[in-house]
Design an enzyme around this catalytic site. Structure first.
Site, PDB file in Angstrom:
ATOM      1  N   TRP A 167     -24.611 -26.631 105.144  1.00 41.96           N
ATOM      2  CA  TRP A 167     -24.766 -25.408 105.936  1.00 41.96           C
ATOM      3  C   TRP A 167     -26.133 -24.760 105.755  1.00 41.96           C
ATOM      4  O   TRP A 167     -26.493 -23.865 106.508  1.00 41.96           O
ATOM      5  CB  TRP A 167     -23.675 -24.387 105.553  1.00 41.96           C
ATOM      6  CG  TRP A 167     -23.613 -24.147 104.070  1.00 41.96           C
ATOM      7  CD1 TRP A 167     -22.770 -24.763 103.184  1.00 41.96           C
ATOM      8  CD2 TRP A 167     -24.451 -23.284 103.289  1.00 41.96           C
ATOM      9  NE1 TRP A 167     -23.037 -24.341 101.901  1.00 41.96           N
ATOM     10  CE2 TRP A 167     -24.058 -23.415 101.936  1.00 41.96           C
ATOM     11  CE3 TRP A 167     -25.487 -22.404 103.594  1.00 41.96           C
ATOM     12  CZ2 TRP A 167     -24.678 -22.713 100.898  1.00 41.96           C
ATOM     13  CZ3 TRP A 167     -26.108 -21.706 102.565  1.00 41.96           C
ATOM     14  CH2 TRP A 167     -25.691 -21.861 101.238  1.00 41.96           C
ATOM     15  N   ASN A 168     -26.922 -25.161 104.749  1.00 37.43           N
ATOM     16  CA  ASN A 168     -28.071 -24.313 104.388  1.00 37.43           C
ATOM     17  C   ASN A 168     -29.291 -24.483 105.293  1.00 37.43           C
ATOM     18  O   ASN A 168     -30.088 -23.567 105.413  1.00 37.43           O
ATOM     19  CB  ASN A 168     -28.438 -24.479 102.905  1.00 37.43           C
ATOM     20  CG  ASN A 168     -28.773 -25.892 102.526  1.00 37.43           C
ATOM     21  OD1 ASN A 168     -28.505 -26.822 103.292  1.00 37.43           O
ATOM     22  ND2 ASN A 168     -29.363 -26.082 101.367  1.00 37.43           N
ATOM     23  N   GLU A 267     -28.275 -37.335  99.744  1.00 36.04           N
ATOM     24  CA  GLU A 267     -29.189 -36.239  99.388  1.00 36.04           C
ATOM     25  C   GLU A 267     -28.319 -35.161  98.756  1.00 36.04           C
ATOM     26  O   GLU A 267     -27.629 -34.420  99.449  1.00 36.04           O
ATOM     27  CB  GLU A 267     -29.891 -35.708 100.642  1.00 36.04           C
ATOM     28  CG  GLU A 267     -30.769 -36.724 101.352  1.00 36.04           C
ATOM     29  CD  GLU A 267     -32.083 -36.984 100.613  1.00 36.04           C
ATOM     30  OE1 GLU A 267     -32.406 -36.234  99.678  1.00 36.04           O
ATOM     31  OE2 GLU A 267     -32.764 -37.962 100.962  1.00 36.04           O
ATOM     32  N   CYS A 301     -31.612 -27.028  97.977  1.00 34.13           N
ATOM     33  CA  CYS A 301     -31.444 -28.025  96.916  1.00 34.13           C
ATOM     34  C   CYS A 301     -32.709 -28.150  96.073  1.00 34.13           C
ATOM     35  O   CYS A 301     -32.643 -28.566  94.922  1.00 34.13           O
ATOM     36  CB  CYS A 301     -31.098 -29.369  97.539  1.00 34.13           C
ATOM     37  SG  CYS A 301     -32.245 -29.804  98.847  1.00 34.13           S
ATOM     38  N   GLU A 475     -35.373 -39.397 102.768  1.00 30.81           N
ATOM     39  CA  GLU A 475     -35.437 -38.956 104.168  1.00 30.81           C
ATOM     40  C   GLU A 475     -36.848 -38.466 104.442  1.00 30.81           C
ATOM     41  O   GLU A 475     -37.472 -37.826 103.585  1.00 30.81           O
ATOM     42  CB  GLU A 475     -34.429 -37.843 104.430  1.00 30.81           C
ATOM     43  CG  GLU A 475     -32.999 -38.366 104.402  1.00 30.81           C
ATOM     44  CD  GLU A 475     -31.975 -37.347 104.892  1.00 30.81           C
ATOM     45  OE1 GLU A 475     -32.143 -36.148 104.619  1.00 30.81           O
ATOM     46  OE2 GLU A 475     -31.014 -37.777 105.543  1.00 30.81           O
TER      47      GLU A 475
HETATM   48  P1  NAD Z   1     -20.721 -29.622 100.455  1.00 31.76           P
HETATM   49  O1  NAD Z   1     -20.771 -30.878  99.685  1.00 31.76           O
HETATM   50  O2  NAD Z   1     -19.605 -28.679 100.190  1.00 31.76           O
HETATM   51  O3  NAD Z   1     -20.652 -29.924 102.007  1.00 31.76           O
HETATM   52  C1  NAD Z   1     -21.599 -30.752 102.642  1.00 31.76           C
HETATM   53  C2  NAD Z   1     -20.944 -31.402 103.843  1.00 31.76           C
HETATM   54  O4  NAD Z   1     -19.912 -32.264 103.369  1.00 31.76           O
HETATM   55  C3  NAD Z   1     -20.298 -30.431 104.811  1.00 31.76           C
HETATM   56  O5  NAD Z   1     -20.475 -30.908 106.116  1.00 31.76           O
HETATM   57  C4  NAD Z   1     -18.846 -30.499 104.415  1.00 31.76           C
HETATM   58  O6  NAD Z   1     -17.961 -30.167 105.468  1.00 31.76           O
HETATM   59  C5  NAD Z   1     -18.704 -31.966 104.053  1.00 31.76           C
HETATM   60  N1  NAD Z   1     -17.582 -32.279 103.173  1.00 31.76           N
HETATM   61  C6  NAD Z   1     -16.953 -31.478 102.275  1.00 31.76           C
HETATM   62  N2  NAD Z   1     -15.952 -32.153 101.682  1.00 31.76           N
HETATM   63  C7  NAD Z   1     -15.958 -33.407 102.200  1.00 31.76           C
HETATM   64  C8  NAD Z   1     -15.166 -34.571 101.984  1.00 31.76           C
HETATM   65  N3  NAD Z   1     -14.166 -34.581 101.111  1.00 31.76           N
HETATM   66  N4  NAD Z   1     -15.473 -35.687 102.679  1.00 31.76           N
HETATM   67  C9  NAD Z   1     -16.497 -35.694 103.559  1.00 31.76           C
HETATM   68  N5  NAD Z   1     -17.271 -34.620 103.817  1.00 31.76           N
HETATM   69  C10 NAD Z   1     -17.002 -33.493 103.141  1.00 31.76           C
HETATM   70  O7  NAD Z   1     -22.135 -28.916 100.277  1.00 31.76           O
HETATM   71  P2  NAD Z   1     -22.639 -27.557 100.914  1.00 31.76           P
HETATM   72  O8  NAD Z   1     -22.046 -26.424 100.153  1.00 31.76           O
HETATM   73  O9  NAD Z   1     -22.482 -27.565 102.405  1.00 31.76           O
HETATM   74  O10 NAD Z   1     -24.205 -27.654 100.641  1.00 31.76           O
HETATM   75  C11 NAD Z   1     -24.765 -27.267  99.461  1.00 31.76           C
HETATM   76  C12 NAD Z   1     -25.091 -28.488  98.624  1.00 31.76           C
HETATM   77  O11 NAD Z   1     -25.918 -29.365  99.375  1.00 31.76           O
HETATM   78  C13 NAD Z   1     -25.898 -28.138  97.391  1.00 31.76           C
HETATM   79  O12 NAD Z   1     -25.431 -28.871  96.285  1.00 31.76           O
HETATM   80  C14 NAD Z   1     -27.309 -28.571  97.766  1.00 31.76           C
HETATM   81  O13 NAD Z   1     -28.127 -28.856  96.678  1.00 31.76           O
HETATM   82  C15 NAD Z   1     -27.041 -29.761  98.602  1.00 31.76           C
HETATM   83  N6  NAD Z   1     -28.182 -30.035  99.468  1.00 31.76           N
HETATM   84  C16 NAD Z   1     -28.942 -31.128  99.187  1.00 31.76           C
HETATM   85  C17 NAD Z   1     -30.060 -31.405  99.965  1.00 31.76           C
HETATM   86  C18 NAD Z   1     -30.918 -32.595  99.674  1.00 31.76           C
HETATM   87  O14 NAD Z   1     -31.701 -32.974 100.553  1.00 31.76           O
HETATM   88  N7  NAD Z   1     -30.831 -33.220  98.520  1.00 31.76           N
HETATM   89  C19 NAD Z   1     -30.384 -30.573 101.050  1.00 31.76           C
HETATM   90  C20 NAD Z   1     -29.585 -29.466 101.296  1.00 31.76           C
HETATM   91  C21 NAD Z   1     -28.473 -29.217 100.505  1.00 31.76           C
END
Ligand code: NAD
Length: 495
Positions: A167-168, A267, A301, A475
């Site tokens: 979402w971020n 990621e 992140c 990426e």
């Molecule tokens: P999240 O893991 O809760 O959700 C990410 C996505 O995964 C969402 O679309 C969510 O609906 C989906 N999801 C949740 N449970 C799932 C499941 N069981 N199976 C399949 N999909 C599922 O993360 P978030 O709260 O949306 O984002 C924050 C996290 O993302 C932080 O840890 C941040 O560091 C990370 N992030 C990483 C990067 C990177 O490039 N490394 C970039 C942005 C955010």
């Protein structure tokens, strides 16, 4: 800190933008969810409902995969030049809609409008970059060592992909995957986060209007991500999953990828150290630390999660950093002058409060912020903690908010040991005027990226990604398209 609470955007302008958002699922073309269910999306600055959108099911996800599979042969056979031109038109169209997309990002995610505009430019730039990469894919041609055959390699699209985004960064996390996938000749099913799906839906319509053929891009929104992704991961027709999000969910997807040996790009989360040495340019270090901490309200992140400062410069750094953090304006992202918007939800605010309390109880000194803000919505003030002791939760967990814990260190080796004392390995930042030290420390840091004398590492032309629990794959840059390509080798008899 100034707190602002008057919104600048007229209600009619918000309504006009929301009206442009398709509210269905994109399965070849737009349609409603299997049972007609919908779910609300809220504005984190006010809690107000913005729109109701389709709540996709397992059957919808499988129908989206059907569409992606059906469209795959024709898209893979489309010439690289034509794919490139479609992407180039998509880039122009996204940029032309900057104001609409930026407002939508701010409304559903909360970041200040200027940051949303920056995200639109960054997101569109991935589409431009991969429009350019689409026509630069090459293989190699060599003689086998025994001279008996020619070795020819050529890149091939990996096949239908599942793209899951957080979402971020509601727009950039999508285009960072969609653009290289489409450039490589892959078709995709995008599953955006349920908290911020509106930007993806409008982006998808813009891409369709720019000429992305039916079935090449499919979008499933849902409140039940497991029910959507697990059946696709178990389906032999899916060949690739690219995920951005938390480490816990990423690990689950990697486990699921085993049954069909689906290729993965992950990621994941971070715990970035930002290291300031005695010989740093202090002004540059303060500026870099504020950017690395407060971009996206700390909900990134690659946000600086721990600020490590060498003892000789620490008092002066803390004094200047504390002043800079305290001067930041907090309020709704639609308000001019705001630099930090709301956090995404109440849980995020509670987490920041808990981490700060835990650190203070263990002996950290609160030097800025820390008090909940007297306003509705999910706001938390820019906060600075000095002398944070080892064992404080805030040093081990991803903060995802505008809180900066400072740890003081002595020799260089101590900084490197502290920086690497985490299972994560996404980004790190080093501030020093000594080139040898900058390169030596960068080599020793267990991270995929290092910012040297700057608080931002993201760049469409660079490979973004982590090591250890921060993920697999890259990426952006040329590396980003390789995630969507297989190498085919032709053994050609020479005689
Ligand atoms: P999240 O893991 O809760 O959700 C990410 C996505 O995964 C969402 O679309 C969510 O609906 C989906 N999801 C949740 N449970 C799932 C499941 N069981 N199976 C399949 N999909 C599922 O993360 P978030 O709260 O949306 O984002 C924050 C996290 O993302 C932080 O840890 C941040 O560091 C990370 N992030 C990483 C990067 C990177 O490039 N490394 C970039 C942005 C955010």
């Amino acid at each position: 800190m100034t707190i602002l609470d008057i919104h600048d955007i007229p209600a009619q302008r918000r309504a006009d933008v929301l009206e442009q958002v398709p509210t269905g699922l994109l399965i070849g073309s737009w349609r409603s969810a299997e049972h007609g269910d919908a779910f609300p999306v809220h504005d984190p600055a006010t809690g107000a409902e913005l729109l109701q959108i389709a709540d996709g099911t397992t059957a919808d996800a499988l129908a989206a995969l059907d569409a992606a599979v059906d469209a795959a042969p024709a898209w893979a056979a489309t010439s690289p030049r034509k794919r490139s031109e479609v992407l180039r038109r998509a880039y122009e169209a996204l940029m032309a809609r900057t104001e609409d997309l930026a407002l939508l990002i701010t409304l559903e995610m909360g970041k200040p409008l200027d940051e949303s505009r920056t995200e639109v430019a960054y997101a569109a730039d991935f589409v431009r970059w991969y429009a350019e990469e689409a026509v630069r894919l090459d293989g190699r041609h060599t003689a086998s060592p025994d001279g008996g055959s020619r070795i020819i390699t050529s890149p091939q699209p990996v096949g239908p992909c599942l793209l899951i985004t957080p979402w971020n960064f509601p727009l950039a996390m999508g285009t960072r995957k969609i653009a290289p996938a489409l450039a490589a000749g892959c078709t995709v099913v995008l599953k955006p986060a349920a908290l911020t799906p509106l930007t993806s839906l409008l982006m998808a319509q813009i891409l369709l209007d720019a000429g992305v053929p039916e079935g090449v891009l499919n979008v499933i929104t849902t409140t039940n991500p497991g029910a959507v992704s697990a059946p696709l991961m178990a389906d032999a027709r899916l060949r690739k999953v690219s995920f951005t999000g938390s480490t816990a969910v990423g690990q689950r997807l990697v486990e699921q990828s085993a049954s069909q040996l689906v290729r993965t790009s992950m990621e994941l989360g971070g715990n970035a150290p930002l290291i300031i040495f005695d010989d740093a340019d202090l002004e540059r270090a303060v500026r870099g630390a504020v950017i690395a901490k407060l971009r996206n309200g700390g909900q990134s992140c690659v946000a600086a999660n721990r600020i490590l400062v060498q003892e000789g410069i620490a008092d002066e750094f803390v004094a200047r950093f504390q002043r800079a953090m305290a001067a930041v304006e907090v309020g709704p992202g639609t308000q001019a002058g705001v630099a930090v918007g709301p956090l995404i939800d109440d849980r995020a605010v509670k987490k920041c409060s808990e981490l700060v309390t835990d650190a203070v109880v263990r002996g950290a000194k609160l030097v800025a912020g820390g008090d909940p803000l007297p306003m509705p919505g999910h706001f938390y003030p820019p906060t600075v903690l000095d002398h944070v002791p080892a064992g404080a939760r805030i040093l081990d967990e991803e903060i995802f908010g505008p809180v900066a814990p400072i740890v003081r260190f002595g020799p260089e080796a101590e900084a490197v040991a502290l920086a690497n004392a985490t299972p994560f390995g996404l980004a790190a930042y080093v501030f020093t005027e000594n080139l040898d030290r900058a390169l030596r420390v960068s080599d020793a840091l267990e991270t995929g990226m290092v910012g040297i004398n700057q608080g931002i590492v993201s760049n469409v032309a660079a490979p973004f990604g982590g090591v250890k629990h921060s993920g697999l794959g890259r990426e952006g840059g040329h590396e980003g398209i390789e995630e969507y390509l297989e190498t085919k080798y032709l053994a050609v008899n020479k005689s």
